[in-house]
Design a protein around this motif. Structure first.
Motif, PDB file in Angstrom:
ATOM      1  N   GLY A 170      -8.677   4.838   1.710  1.00 37.29           N
ATOM      2  CA  GLY A 170      -8.574   5.832   0.656  1.00 37.29           C
ATOM      3  C   GLY A 170      -7.474   6.837   0.922  1.00 37.29           C
ATOM      4  N   GLU A 171      -7.821   8.114   0.853  1.00 37.47           N
ATOM      5  CA  GLU A 171      -6.821   9.167   1.034  1.00 37.47           C
ATOM      6  C   GLU A 171      -6.362   9.306   2.478  1.00 37.47           C
ATOM      7  OE1 GLU A 171      -9.389  13.199   1.484  1.00 37.47           O
ATOM      8  OE2 GLU A 171      -9.559  12.152  -0.412  1.00 37.47           O
ATOM      9  N   ASP A 172      -6.989   8.584   3.390  1.00 39.99           N
ATOM     10  CA  ASP A 172      -6.601   8.607   4.805  1.00 39.99           C
ATOM     11  C   ASP A 172      -5.905   7.293   5.145  1.00 39.99           C
ATOM     12  OD1 ASP A 172      -6.325   8.808   7.521  1.00 39.99           O
ATOM     13  OD2 ASP A 172      -8.460   8.626   7.967  1.00 39.99           O
ATOM     14  N   PRO A 173      -4.572   7.260   5.158  1.00 40.66           N
ATOM     15  CA  PRO A 173      -3.866   6.002   5.405  1.00 40.66           C
ATOM     16  C   PRO A 173      -3.829   5.595   6.871  1.00 40.66           C
ATOM     17  CG  PRO A 173      -2.278   7.761   5.140  1.00 40.66           C
ATOM     18  CD  PRO A 173      -3.641   8.373   4.886  1.00 40.66           C
ATOM     19  N   GLY A 174      -4.228   6.510   7.771  1.00 38.36           N
ATOM     20  CA  GLY A 174      -4.086   6.215   9.192  1.00 38.36           C
ATOM     21  C   GLY A 174      -2.643   6.363   9.634  1.00 38.36           C
ATOM     22  N   ALA A 175      -2.270   5.659  10.693  1.00 43.31           N
ATOM     23  CA  ALA A 175      -0.902   5.728  11.206  1.00 43.31           C
ATOM     24  C   ALA A 175       0.040   4.945  10.303  1.00 43.31           C
ATOM     25  CB  ALA A 175      -0.856   5.174  12.628  1.00 43.31           C
ATOM     26  N   LEU A 176       1.323   5.328  10.328  1.00 36.65           N
ATOM     27  CA  LEU A 176       2.346   4.639   9.553  1.00 36.65           C
ATOM     28  C   LEU A 176       3.350   3.993  10.495  1.00 36.65           C
ATOM     29  CD1 LEU A 176       3.080   7.275   6.746  1.00 36.65           C
ATOM     30  CD2 LEU A 176       1.672   5.221   6.573  1.00 36.65           C
ATOM     31  N   GLY A 177       3.738   2.753  10.199  1.00 38.08           N
ATOM     32  CA  GLY A 177       4.722   2.053  11.011  1.00 38.08           C
ATOM     33  C   GLY A 177       6.134   2.453  10.625  1.00 38.08           C
ATOM     34  N   PRO A 178       7.130   2.031  11.418  1.00 37.38           N
ATOM     35  CA  PRO A 178       8.530   2.354  11.118  1.00 37.38           C
ATOM     36  C   PRO A 178       8.950   1.914   9.720  1.00 37.38           C
ATOM     37  CG  PRO A 178       8.325   1.433  13.320  1.00 37.38           C
ATOM     38  CD  PRO A 178       6.993   1.265  12.665  1.00 37.38           C
ATOM     39  N   ARG A 179       8.359   0.815   9.226  1.00 42.52           N
ATOM     40  CA  ARG A 179       8.658   0.322   7.878  1.00 42.52           C
ATOM     41  C   ARG A 179       7.595   0.763   6.872  1.00 42.52           C
ATOM     42  NH1 ARG A 179      12.794  -3.232   7.596  1.00 42.52           N
ATOM     43  NH2 ARG A 179      13.587  -4.095   9.544  1.00 42.52           N
TER      44      ARG A 179
END
Length: 443
Positions: A170-179
């Protein structure tokens, strides 16, 4: 005019300047609505308005047609409120206007009447101020699964139940990768693959805690596992670090410090006295007996968590790099169930470009899910809960030796002695050949 009177006059003049329309106090500059998001989970629709600062608001519902009205005092909107209908639940449309100067009105058109809950959140992590509106359908049936007495579960040869929790959502995407790969998306894909793998194992059944793109609070996640009478709770995540070269999977259990804090919370919270801890209610127990029962339950749960974590960790090492060479312990809130063994699996580092690519690869997702499932199966073959199909149909376990294996390592993985491993396979020493199939003693 004395200095004290001057200061009093200035403070009074400033206070008059803070009076807003309708007698409300406005303590900050106008808040801009900078974003709008909607998610739906099995229980509710959640709408989130991103704000540049705190804002006073009034919320009410109207009939014929059903709609929700939010009046934001001293707020403004610079762009349209677009949303995806497929995730919008009972919200069929969103519009905005200005009923009077200094007020932004946002209207949610609804497919049916709903019960409302709203609250303002302060900035945290990548998010700023947020106004959250939860809508519960009035016609929806209660989805909570009642916690049953232990005696109700003692049917013969039941399945082992594994609760699988895809982190974030939901509104919490977690960590984001370089891409810009979102952790919530890849861990849900792995969780679904793990669910399939568990369901394909004889005598085992998976329960997905989150099966779509919505957020569930941490304590609600393990409580859902308890409601389903799960024998194991597995939380799936993808790690991140500021150094993009850091790589490898990890397996965590709850730390002793985390267990101690949860122990104290459950004893202090009267609501938890109605819980079933290991099949026993604490509601009618005095403090001393409740403390002893809870301590026994948590100790057994932590021991089982450690054993299953080691089994899963050993299985993961067969398919790829691990971040460290041991199971780790941390104070993760999602692992704090008092009577369901729980582990958290960091499948890979999404911050590492190579591992980010693997996390998005369906073949790799199935490979990782298969490794976790084998580790879970290995644990339950040697520690089957009473009354399960696995307990009634235990068969010899065989292991094919791989490069890098040692007899001691295999013995540790399956929680048997090196001596019993030698005896079961007629070995006179500790030398084993790659490709050899070993019989693992189960008694």
């Amino acid at each position: 005019m004395t200095k004290r009177l001057v200061m009093a006059w200035i403070v009074g003049w400033m206070a008059l300047g803070t009076l807003a329309q309708g007698g409300l106090i406005r303590t900050a500059a106008a808040a801009e609505v900078s974003g709008f998001r909607v998610w739906t989970d099995p229980d509710k629709t959640r709408a989130v308005l991103d704000l540049s600062g705190r804002a006073e608001y009034r919320l009410f519902t109207l009939k014929n047609p059903d709609r929700v009205v939010i009046d934001l005092n001293g707020s403004e909107l610079q762009h349209s409120l677009d949303f995806q209908q497929e995730h919008a639940g009972i919200i069929t449309g969103v519009r905005h206007g200005a009923p009077d100067e200094g007020t932004l009105r946002v209207v949610f058109d609804l497919s049916e009447a709903g019960k409302l809950k709203s609250f303002m959140l302060d900035p945290t992590g990548q998010y700023g101020h947020r106004l959250v509106i939860d809508l519960y359908p009035e016609t929806g049936e209660a989805r909570a699964v009642p916690v049953r007495q232990y005696a109700d579960m003692r049917n013969s040869e039941r399945d082992v139940v594994v609760a699988i929790d895809a982190g974030h959502g939901g509104e919490d995407p977690g960590a984001l990768g370089p891409r810009r790969t979102r952790e919530k998306d890849v861990v849900l894909a792995i969780a679904k693959e793990l669910s399939k793998a568990i369901d394909n194992l004889p005598g085992m059944r998976a329960v997905l805690i989150r099966d779509g793109d919505y957020y569930i609070p941490h304590r609600d996640r393990y409580e859902k596992a308890r409601q389903h009478r799960a024998d194991l709770f597995v939380s799936i995540h993808a790690d991140a670090f500021h150094n993009p070269r850091v790589a490898g999977g990890s397996v965590f259990i709850l730390s002793n410090r985390g267990a101690s804090s949860e122990f104290a919370r459950r004893l202090a919270d009267s609501e938890n006295r109605s819980d079933l801890i290991g099949g026993v209610t604490l509601k009618d127990k005095d403090d001393m007996l409740a403390s002893v029962l809870l301590d026994l339950s948590q100790s057994a749960t932590l021991e089982a968590s450690s054993l299953v974590a080691q089994s899963v960790f050993s299985s993961m090492r067969e398919v790829g790099k691990t971040h460290k060479n041991r199971v780790e312990a941390a104070n993760f809130l999602v692992l704090k169930s008092p009577d369901v063994p729980s582990i958290l699996v960091e499948t890979a580092f999404i911050s590492n470009p190579a591992e980010e690519a693997r996390l998005k690869d369906p073949k790799w997702q199935r490979k990782m899910a298969g490794a976790i499932a084998r580790g879970v199966q290995d644990y339950f073959v040697f520690s089957p809960p009473p009354g399960t199909w696995i307990a009634a149909n235990r068969k010899p376990v065989r292991y094919r030796v791989m490069a890098g294996d040692t007899l001691g390592g295999i013995a540790d993985r399956y929680r048997v002695t090196v001596y019993s491993l030698r005896q079961a396979n007629g070995l006179k020493g500790d030398i084993i050949r790659v490709g050899t199939e070993l019989l693992i003693p189960t008694t």
